[in-house]
Scaffold this motif. Structure first.
Motif, PDB file in Angstrom:
ATOM      1  N   MET A   1       0.845  -1.173   0.000  1.00  0.00           N
ATOM      2  CA  MET A   1       0.000   0.000   0.000  1.00  0.00           C
ATOM      3  C   MET A   1       0.897   1.247   0.000  1.00  0.00           C
ATOM      4  SD  MET A   1      -3.124   0.920   2.578  1.00  0.00           S
ATOM      5  CE  MET A   1      -2.322   1.584   4.009  1.00  0.00           C
ATOM      6  N   SER A   2       0.624   2.177  -0.914  1.00  0.00           N
ATOM      7  CA  SER A   2       1.415   3.404  -0.966  1.00  0.00           C
ATOM      8  C   SER A   2       0.997   4.329   0.172  1.00  0.00           C
ATOM      9  CB  SER A   2       1.234   4.112  -2.311  1.00  0.00           C
ATOM     10  OG  SER A   2       0.145   4.986  -2.283  1.00  0.00           O
ATOM     11  N   ARG A   3       1.823   5.301   0.476  1.00  0.00           N
ATOM     12  CA  ARG A   3       1.522   6.201   1.586  1.00  0.00           C
ATOM     13  C   ARG A   3       0.312   7.084   1.318  1.00  0.00           C
ATOM     14  NH1 ARG A   3       6.032  10.759   2.014  1.00  0.00           N
ATOM     15  NH2 ARG A   3       4.884  10.954   3.924  1.00  0.00           N
ATOM     16  N   TYR A   4      -0.173   7.157   0.067  1.00  0.00           N
ATOM     17  CA  TYR A   4      -1.342   7.978  -0.271  1.00  0.00           C
ATOM     18  C   TYR A   4      -2.640   7.190  -0.242  1.00  0.00           C
ATOM     19  CZ  TYR A   4       2.366  11.030  -1.863  1.00  0.00           C
ATOM     20  OH  TYR A   4       3.494  11.797  -1.922  1.00  0.00           O
ATOM     21  N   GLU A   5      -2.564   5.891  -0.130  1.00  0.00           N
ATOM     22  CA  GLU A   5      -3.762   5.050  -0.147  1.00  0.00           C
ATOM     23  C   GLU A   5      -4.386   4.957   1.234  1.00  0.00           C
ATOM     24  OE1 GLU A   5      -3.236   1.792  -3.594  1.00  0.00           O
ATOM     25  OE2 GLU A   5      -1.936   1.504  -1.870  1.00  0.00           O
ATOM     26  N   VAL A   6      -5.690   4.715   1.235  1.00  0.00           N
ATOM     27  CA  VAL A   6      -6.428   4.523   2.475  1.00  0.00           C
ATOM     28  C   VAL A   6      -7.067   3.141   2.414  1.00  0.00           C
ATOM     29  CG1 VAL A   6      -8.343   5.329   3.887  1.00  0.00           C
ATOM     30  CG2 VAL A   6      -6.867   6.983   2.732  1.00  0.00           C
TER      31      VAL A   6
END
Length: 99
Positions: A1-6
């Motif tokens: 999971m990228s740091r921008y994903e929720v």
């Protein structure tokens, strides 16, 4: 999971709010968690702004302190858009007479 994903994580109970923070915030950085008051889904991610946007307040609804995800607001007839802000449309269930 990228740091921008929720990440959306289904829950069966409401978790306690963190003391001293706005209602609905369940854990704070480096991983933030915010919970919807209706469906209890927990939204988790690294950026508070992205996580908090997943379950929001709506002052126009006249319901103070209620934090809901987009789907739960839509069930109540409320929709948020960048162009119009919060607008109310009769919920589909009410139009069909299912209320």
């Amino acid at each position: 999971m990228s740091r921008y994903e929720v990440e959306a994580i289904p829950q069966t109970e409401s978790l306690p709010d963190l003391p001293g923070l706005v209602h609905g915030i369940k854990s704070e950085g480096p991983v933030w968690e915010v919970q919807c008051d209706d469906c209890l889904t927990l939204f988790r991610g690294e950026w508070l702004l992205m996580v908090a946007k997943s379950a929001t307040f709506n002052a126009r609804a006249g319901i103070g302190g209620l934090r809901l995800c987009d789907e739960c607001w839509a069930v109540r007839g409320w929709h948020d858009s960048t162009m119009e802000g919060w607008t109310y449309r009769e919920p589909v269930a009410a139009i069909r007479g299912e209320r």
